[in-house]
Structure formats: C-alpha cells, structure tokens
Design a protein around this motif. Sequence first.
Motif, PDB file in Angstrom:
ATOM      1  N   PRO A  11       0.832  -1.203   0.000  1.00  0.00           N
ATOM      2  CA  PRO A  11       0.000   0.000   0.000  1.00  0.00           C
ATOM      3  C   PRO A  11       0.871   1.260   0.000  1.00  0.00           C
ATOM      4  N   ILE A  13       2.061   4.854   0.886  1.00  0.00           N
ATOM      5  CA  ILE A  13       1.861   5.685   2.073  1.00  0.00           C
ATOM      6  C   ILE A  13       1.865   7.165   1.717  1.00  0.00           C
ATOM      7  N   ALA A  14       1.842   7.431   0.395  1.00  0.00           N
ATOM      8  CA  ALA A  14       1.801   8.839  -0.018  1.00  0.00           C
ATOM      9  C   ALA A  14       0.460   9.460   0.365  1.00  0.00           C
ATOM     10  N   ASP A  15      -0.602   8.649   0.316  1.00  0.00           N
ATOM     11  CA  ASP A  15      -1.929   9.163   0.659  1.00  0.00           C
ATOM     12  C   ASP A  15      -2.372   8.581   1.996  1.00  0.00           C
ATOM     13  N   ASP A  16      -3.534   9.021   2.440  1.00  0.00           N
ATOM     14  CA  ASP A  16      -4.084   8.473   3.675  1.00  0.00           C
ATOM     15  C   ASP A  16      -4.412   7.007   3.490  1.00  0.00           C
ATOM     16  N   LEU A  17      -4.250   6.258   4.540  1.00  0.00           N
ATOM     17  CA  LEU A  17      -4.582   4.846   4.466  1.00  0.00           C
ATOM     18  C   LEU A  17      -5.968   4.628   5.073  1.00  0.00           C
ATOM     19  N   VAL A  19      -9.148   2.789   6.672  1.00  0.00           N
ATOM     20  CA  VAL A  19      -9.279   1.648   7.575  1.00  0.00           C
ATOM     21  C   VAL A  19     -10.664   1.039   7.420  1.00  0.00           C
ATOM     22  N   ILE A  24      -6.284  -2.254   7.440  1.00  0.00           N
ATOM     23  CA  ILE A  24      -6.332  -1.335   6.312  1.00  0.00           C
ATOM     24  C   ILE A  24      -7.416  -1.821   5.340  1.00  0.00           C
ATOM     25  N   PRO A 220      -4.251   6.009  12.560  1.00  0.00           N
ATOM     26  CA  PRO A 220      -3.141   6.961  12.550  1.00  0.00           C
ATOM     27  C   PRO A 220      -2.731   7.262  13.984  1.00  0.00           C
TER      28      PRO A 220
END
Lengths: 251, 315
Positions: A11, A13-17, A19, A24, A220
């Motif tokens: 995945p 990690i440049a964008d929000d992950l 949930v 995830i 987060p």
Amino acid sequence: MNIVVAIKHIPSIADDLPVKGNNIDFDSVDFVLNEFDEQSIEQAVLVKEAIGGTVTVVGVDLIGELDSVLHLALAKGADKAVKITADEPGADSHMQAKWLAEAIRGMSADIIFAGVQASNDLDGQIGPMIAAYLDIPYIGGVSSVEVTGNTATVNKEFAGGFGAKYAVSLPMVVGVQAASKPPRYAPISKVRQVAQTVTIEKIAPTGDANSGLTFRKIAPPAMTGHAEMIGGSSKEVAAKIVELLKSKGLA
Amino acid sequence: MSNDVFVITDPLDGEFSDVSFEMVGKARELASAFGGQAVAVVVGAGADANVFASDATLQIDDPNLEQFNPEAYGKVIEALVKEKSPRLVMFGWTATGMDLAAWLSVRLGKPCVAYGRDLCIENNELVVTSQVYGGKMIAEITPEGDMAIVACLAGSFPVEAGQGSTTATTIVSPISLDGLKTKFVEAIQPAAGDVDITAQAKLVSIGRGIGSKDNVELAEELAQKLGATVSSSRPVVDAGWLPRTRQVGKSGLKVKPKLYLMLGISGAPEHLEGMKSAELIIAINTDKKAPIFNVAHYGATADLFEVAEAMLELL
Ligand SMILES: Cc1cc2nc3c(=O)[nH]c(=O)nc-3n(C[C@H](O)[C@H](O)[C@H](O)COP(=O)(O)OP(=O)(O)OC[C@H]3O[C@@H](n4cnc5c(N)ncnc54)[C@H](O)[C@@H]3O)c2cc1C
Ligand SMILES: Nc1ncnc2c1ncn2[C@@H]1O[C@H](COP(=O)(O)O)[C@@H](O)[C@H]1O
C-alpha cells in the motif's frame, strides 16, 4: 548465474490509508513497489552485468496490478518476470514469503535479492523468511554485492558508517538496503516496448503460512505531540520561521 | 514452556546499543506480569555482559560468535530458545535484530511482530503496539500461541531501567557452529574527510522532497545564510545527491543540533531515530499528515521550494 529478485507490492503511504474494521481497507488503497525493491532490482542487474546470468523478478500479484511493476523491472534489465496470482490484497509477509519460497525453489536460484524491509512488514520481512523456508543464509542491510565463483561478498551496514564485509557460499538471500550504484532510470518508451514484447509467467500460489497475528486496531497515531503549525502563504511561513529563528538567536 | 522474557541484546562496537537496555527494562516489567524472569542474552564473549538489570544474563562463548554473523547468531538463538521455551523473545529492530527476528519466526513457527513501539499484558494476553506504514499507522496486535517474537524500535523505552550489574553466566554454544556458510571478513569504518554533522549547531536537512540533485543547491544556499550545514534523509544519499557522511538516522548519524530545519522529509521511524532529540525541529512538508508533524516543534504544510526561496530573500 541464476539471479532471482523477490519483490513486494505494498500500500502506498503517499496518501491516507483508509481503515476498514481492524485493518487497512486494502480494496481502496493504491499499491506501489516497496522502495527497497528498487534498490534490490538494481543490485541484481549490476551483478548480472558483472558476471553474466539471468535475472528473474518474482512477486505476488495481490490486486491484479503487478504487471506494470514487472514491466519496469524488465525495462531496467531483468530478463524474466513471474507473478504469483493470489488476489489477496491483505496477504501478510509470512504468506507471501511462503508462496515466494515455493516458487523460487523450482528456479535453482544461486542468489536471491529482496528489499531489506517494507513499510507494511508488521510480521517481519520476506527476505529472512524466504531464507528460512529454503534453509539458506540471509544477510540484510546490504549496500554492495560482488559475486565470484560460488561466493558472494556483501557489505552490511550497521549505523553511522560502520559496517562489516561477509563472504557467503551461495545460494543465499540478500536483503538490500541500497544498491552499490543509484538505481538506473528506465525510459517510458522502453517500458512500453517491454510491455508489448515480454510475457509474464503466471503461477498459482502453493503452500500456506500464517503470521499468527490478530489485529485489535489500526489507526493513525494519536496527535499527542503535534507540531505548532505555521499557517499562511509560503511567504508568510518563511517570514514567521525567520522571525522565530531570530528570536532564538539562530539566524 | 516458561514465562521468561528473553532479550536478545544488540551488539554495537564491543558494547551494547541503547535498545538492548531499553528492552531489558521493559522485559523486567513483562516478566513480572507473566510470573517469569527477564533474561538478557548476550551472543559472543567480546563484550562485558555484567551491565544489565536483568534477573539473569546468559553469555554464549564461542569463537564463531566474536563478530556479528547472522547465520551463527541465528543458529545459536534458535537452539537456545528451543531449549528454554520463553514466553517472549525480544529483538531490537536494528541492523542485527532485523536479520534474525523474522527468520526465527519461520524456523520456530511462532508469530513475530516487527516495528514494536510498546508491549503490555492485558488479561494475561500480550498486546504489542507497532508503528507501521512509515509511521503513518499504529497497529495493536495480539500474537497467538505460547511464544511470541517482538522486534522493538530503538528509542521506545527508557534506557536506565535496563542498566544494572547482574553477573552474566557464561555458557558454551548450545549447537555446533561447524560448517558455517557465512564468514565475517572485516569491519568497515566510516568514511572520513567530510564535515561532521554531529558537531554542527544548525542543520538544514533535506529529504526526497528536494526532488533532484540540482535542487540541493537551494538547500546549500539557505544553509549558508543561516550558518548551517546541509544534512539529509537516507534516500537523498542513496540517490547520490549527497555523500553518506550527511545522512541522519538509524543507519546514518545521530544528531542533536540547536536547529534542525527539515525540508521534504516525511519522518519515517528510521529517520526519527537520528534526530528526535534536536532542540528545535521545524518541518516543511506538503503533506499535512506527514508523521514528522507529530515530532517537530513547528511545522508548515507548504512547498519547500517556495519557503526556502522566500527565506533566502529575508536573510
Ligand atoms: C534498516 C533501515 C535503515 C534506515 N536508515 C535510515 C536513516 O538512517 N535515515 C533515513 O532518513 N532513513 C533511513 N531509512 C529509510 C526510511 O525508512 C525512509 O525510507 C526514509 O527516511 C524516507 O526519507 P524521506 O522522508 O526523505 O522520503 P519520503 O518518505 O519519500 O518523504 C518525502 C517527503 O517529502 C514531501 N514533499 C515532497 N515534495 C515536497 C515539496 N515540494 N515541498 C515539501 N515537501 C515535499 C512529501 O510529502 C514526503 O513527506 C532506513 C530504512 C531501513 C530499512
Ligand atoms: N512542543 C513540542 N511540540 C511537539 N513535539 C515536541 C515538543 N516538545 C518536545 N517535543 C518532542 O517530544 C519528544 C521529547 O521531547 P523532550 O522531552 O522535550 O526532549 C521529542 O521527540 C521532541 O521532539
């Protein structure tokens, strides 16, 4: 020399992950190649260029989008690409390592490269796991590899510039931190040409493994010690920083 | 099965890295909750092992263990853990522990949690907090079964709680180390000749956000105006944009300047290990969710080029 590179699609990690439940939401994230795999592909190609052989890149196709990554590896100098079609976006490292190890077992690999770690290696990295499954040595944190005959000489990094050189009888698994040269660039035209001419071999996952971990929660980090944010335009931000530095005698 | 907590200590230059002591301190707490002992395991006879506040310290003496050798260390730790069956085996998520923890997990068929930040026991069950996805997510994990392996990030627990003077018991290797395929050749020393970033009061530190080698000049100019030196995250060095001597972090240098001005660094745990005790940390990053904002004292969600150019005009 049969050189194999085991890669991991992870995945971004440049964008929000996002949930979903306790993990995830793997169905709604973008997947990218693990950054250390770029180094590991480069190191594999450098070894091939030095002593000859073929480089086979193998990865688990978690979401049906591994082709572009494999094409890029081929454009950078890999000779063959294999994808293990799993369609299991949340497969953990143990599972992927088992599938990869079983796939690699049939390749009579002399040396296997993997990235030293990936950001989603919650249950550990695939490199040492593949080594354990195949019962061959592993060294990680490696920043250069030279192969002569049946021996690989690798430099492992500790911290602060300290390190150690090891000589290992092949086969082995190398966990690459950084290639001995910065990764090369593959022009888009080359990637396109590869995509049209090379066939990616597809194999089914064999074997089963499980990390034995249960997620209670993923989120987060709590913003306990959050920085004091400086707002405004870039010019305003710059002015406030300069002012702050001056007030502290730092500018 | 025992309720002991084993800490596989992390060798560093004839001594032990801080994370070894941090883990021993934590192990004491966990062992008393489990009703077992905190055991420090020192592989190799090179270092003075009477330095831990453990309930017991085991030092394994064998000529093959004088230098870190992942194959030899792995075999010895596997044999020892099989024989003693501790409840928990702790490694540092360090250059040495990273070679061993996941390997041991597969060898023993026991679960492993990496990037460990905290461990606690709730209703006799181990709960591990792990910092994954480059520090962007925190996961709470329960490993199943009667033994778990946890690899802990350095800087997670206080060092002092693990410092002591328990007398180590020296044992011979529980397994033969003949016929190793991995041979230690020689130690590698840091390259000398560049500025020493650990001795600088002010650092302008650049990350992958700087984009290209040509852009490094902008950081150099800003640093010069501030009387600072340019340092960086690892990718900048791996890309060949700055020499290795400028790298801050886990595999680089630990710095503690008066000012650490960060341009385009996300704040991955490996970077934080090298700079989190800087006196004043200011971070510029376009991503408002960048983990660095949890550690920096001041931050701005802004483009580093625009901010740096504007600062140059004001200085
Ligand atoms: C064993 C091991 C040891 C390691 N040791 C170290 C170490 O010693 N030091 C180290 O640093 N890393 C180390 N790493 C690597 C670490 O995991 C991260 O990959 C690394 O720290 C990321 O560097 P970065 O923040 O520069 O890059 P990224 O994580 O890619 O972040 C770049 C950031 O720049 C921001 N950005 C992009 N463009 C702009 C712009 N125009 N303006 C402002 N912001 C922008 C982005 O939002 C992003 O947050 C190690 C890894 C391993 C596995
Ligand atoms: N005001 C603050 N805002 C955000 N982070 C801070 C602040 N003060 C300290 N920290 C961070 O918290 C950690 C411990 O700080 P300290 O105990 O002040 O040395 C370090 O990582 C600091 O960078």
